[in-house]
Write an enzyme that holds these catalytic residues in place. Sequence first.
Site, mmCIF file in Angstrom:
data_model
loop_
_atom_site.group_PDB
_atom_site.id
_atom_site.type_symbol
_atom_site.label_atom_id
_atom_site.label_comp_id
_atom_site.label_asym_id
_atom_site.label_seq_id
_atom_site.Cartn_x
_atom_site.Cartn_y
_atom_site.Cartn_z
ATOM 1 N N ARG A 31 8.026 4.366 -4.574
ATOM 2 C CA ARG A 31 8.405 3.355 -3.735
ATOM 3 C C ARG A 31 7.209 2.352 -3.537
ATOM 4 O O ARG A 31 7.317 1.086 -3.433
ATOM 5 C CB ARG A 31 7.849 3.998 -2.169
ATOM 6 N N HIS B 15 -0.624 -20.855 0.050
ATOM 7 C CA HIS B 15 0.316 -20.012 0.342
ATOM 8 C C HIS B 15 1.065 -19.517 -1.064
ATOM 9 O O HIS B 15 1.543 -18.480 -1.034
ATOM 10 C CB HIS B 15 1.500 -20.248 1.228
ATOM 11 N N GLU C 272 12.773 3.101 13.913
ATOM 12 C CA GLU C 272 11.672 3.883 13.450
ATOM 13 C C GLU C 272 10.547 3.933 14.400
ATOM 14 O O GLU C 272 10.685 2.927 15.300
ATOM 15 C CB GLU C 272 11.290 3.721 11.897
ATOM 16 N N LEU D 39 11.138 1.668 6.891
ATOM 17 C CA LEU D 39 10.460 2.001 5.812
ATOM 18 C C LEU D 39 11.410 3.005 5.219
ATOM 19 O O LEU D 39 11.585 4.020 5.985
ATOM 20 C CB LEU D 39 9.169 2.263 6.166
ATOM 21 N N LYS E 268 6.307 -1.495 1.898
ATOM 22 C CA LYS E 268 5.217 -0.965 2.767
ATOM 23 C C LYS E 268 4.151 -2.063 2.474
ATOM 24 O O LYS E 268 3.259 -1.941 1.641
ATOM 25 C CB LYS E 268 4.917 0.293 1.928
ATOM 26 N N TYR F 131 0.895 -1.133 -0.235
ATOM 27 C CA TYR F 131 0.096 -0.139 0.129
ATOM 28 C C TYR F 131 0.720 1.151 -0.049
ATOM 29 O O TYR F 131 1.965 1.114 0.385
ATOM 30 C CB TYR F 131 -1.050 -0.108 1.007
HETATM 31 N N1 PDD Z 1 2.785 4.966 7.588
HETATM 32 N N2 PDD Z 1 7.574 3.850 9.003
HETATM 33 C C1 PDD Z 1 6.380 3.448 8.973
HETATM 34 C C2 PDD Z 1 6.600 1.743 9.451
HETATM 35 C C3 PDD Z 1 5.272 3.692 8.358
HETATM 36 O O1 PDD Z 1 4.270 3.035 8.342
HETATM 37 C C4 PDD Z 1 5.396 5.033 7.829
HETATM 38 C C5 PDD Z 1 4.148 5.741 7.292
HETATM 39 C C6 PDD Z 1 6.431 5.727 7.896
HETATM 40 C C7 PDD Z 1 6.562 7.099 7.330
HETATM 41 O O2 PDD Z 1 6.688 7.046 5.728
HETATM 42 P P1 PDD Z 1 6.187 8.357 5.179
HETATM 43 O O3 PDD Z 1 6.996 9.437 5.441
HETATM 44 O O4 PDD Z 1 6.610 7.954 3.557
HETATM 45 O O5 PDD Z 1 4.589 8.562 5.408
HETATM 46 C C8 PDD Z 1 7.727 4.956 8.241
HETATM 47 C C9 PDD Z 1 1.690 5.698 6.870
HETATM 48 C C10 PDD Z 1 1.366 6.914 6.995
HETATM 49 C C11 PDD Z 1 0.534 4.681 7.267
HETATM 50 O O6 PDD Z 1 0.729 3.303 7.138
HETATM 51 O O7 PDD Z 1 -0.635 4.984 7.291
#
Ligand code: PDD
Length: 289
Positions: free
Chosen positions: A53, A104, A181, A205, A149, A34
Site C-alpha cells: 500500500r 507547488h 468509511e 482507503l 494514504k 504514511y
Molecule cells: N488510519 N480509512 C482511513 C481514512 C484511515 O485513516 C485508516 C487507518 C483506515 C484503516 O486502515 P488500516 O486497516 O490499514 O489501518 C481506513 C490509521 C490507523 C491512522 O491514520 O492512524
Amino acid sequence: MPAQTVYLNGQYLPVEQAQVSVMDRGFLLADGVYEVIPVYGGQPFRLTQHLQRLRNSLAGIRLDLDVSDSQWSDILNRLIADQDSTELSVYLQVTRGSAAKRDHGFPSEVSPTVFVMVNPIPPLDPKLAQQGIHAILLDDIRWQRCDIKAITLLANVLLRQQAHDLGAQEAILVRDNLALEGAASNLFVVDGSKLITPPKSRYVLPGITRDLVLELAPAAGLVATEQDIPAQSLPGYDEIWLTSSTKEIMPVTLLDDKVISKAKPGPVWQRMTQAYHDFKQTLGQDSCP
Ligand code: PDD
C-alpha cells in the site's frame, strides 16, 4: 528512561535530535504519504500488505523511492528491538523532501524525507467489548483520492474532532448518500450471515484490516460482499463495525441517536474478533502473515 530512537534519512537518532528542515514539503505543503503498521509479539503484522500500500501511495503522488521490502524490514526490526514492549505501532512517513523555495510544482532536485518511529500500542479499552462505540454520520469533506494514504489529513482531523465534540468516538463519512468509511477506519455492516463493506474506490482507503476481515469472513461463517451502503440504511443492519490497524474491529452500538444491535456488541462481532485474535496468534508460526 532512555530516549526513544527514531529513524530519519538513514540515521537512527534519539527523537529529540531528529530534525527536519522547515523547508520540507511535508511541513509546508503536506506533500507526503504514511503508513501505520501494528506490531504483535515484536513482529510487524501484514507487513507485505502495508508495504505494497505504501508503494501504491507513493505512486499515487508520483514520488520515486528506492527502498526494498527487506530494507524496510531491517529499519523496523531495529526500532522494534529498541523498545521494551512487543505490542507496538510503527508510524512511517515519506515526504517529497525539502527544496530551496516553497513552490507547488515538484522541485527538480529533491530527495525524499523518510521518517519512522515506533510507539507502544495502547491496549484496547475493555469497555469496547462491553459497550461498543458511538459514531456519528458526517458529510465527507475530503478530497477525491482517499485511496492514497496521504499525510494531508486536515479533513479527517476536523471530522474526528467534530465526532469527539459530540461525545462520539468516530465519524462515518457520507458522500452522495453513501456511507464510505470512518475518519480513520473502514466500515462494515452485518445483515444476518452477510458481511458487507463498501467497494474499494477513490473515496475509500484500502484498509489492511478491512482486507483481513474479508479474508477471515468465510471461516467465521460469513458471506462477505463488497457493495454500496446507503447512509440511511445503516440503522437497519444487525451490526455495524469500524476497522483499523490500531483499533482492530470496533463495534458501533450508537449511531447518531439510534441504538444499534441492542446497544451492545453483537454475536457476529464476537465471532469475527475471535477469528481475528486467532489469526494474530499465527504470527511467528508463519513468516509473513
Ligand atoms: N488510519 N480509512 C482511513 C481514512 C484511515 O485513516 C485508516 C487507518 C483506515 C484503516 O486502515 P488500516 O486497516 O490499514 O489501518 C481506513 C490509521 C490507523 C491512522 O491514520 O492512524
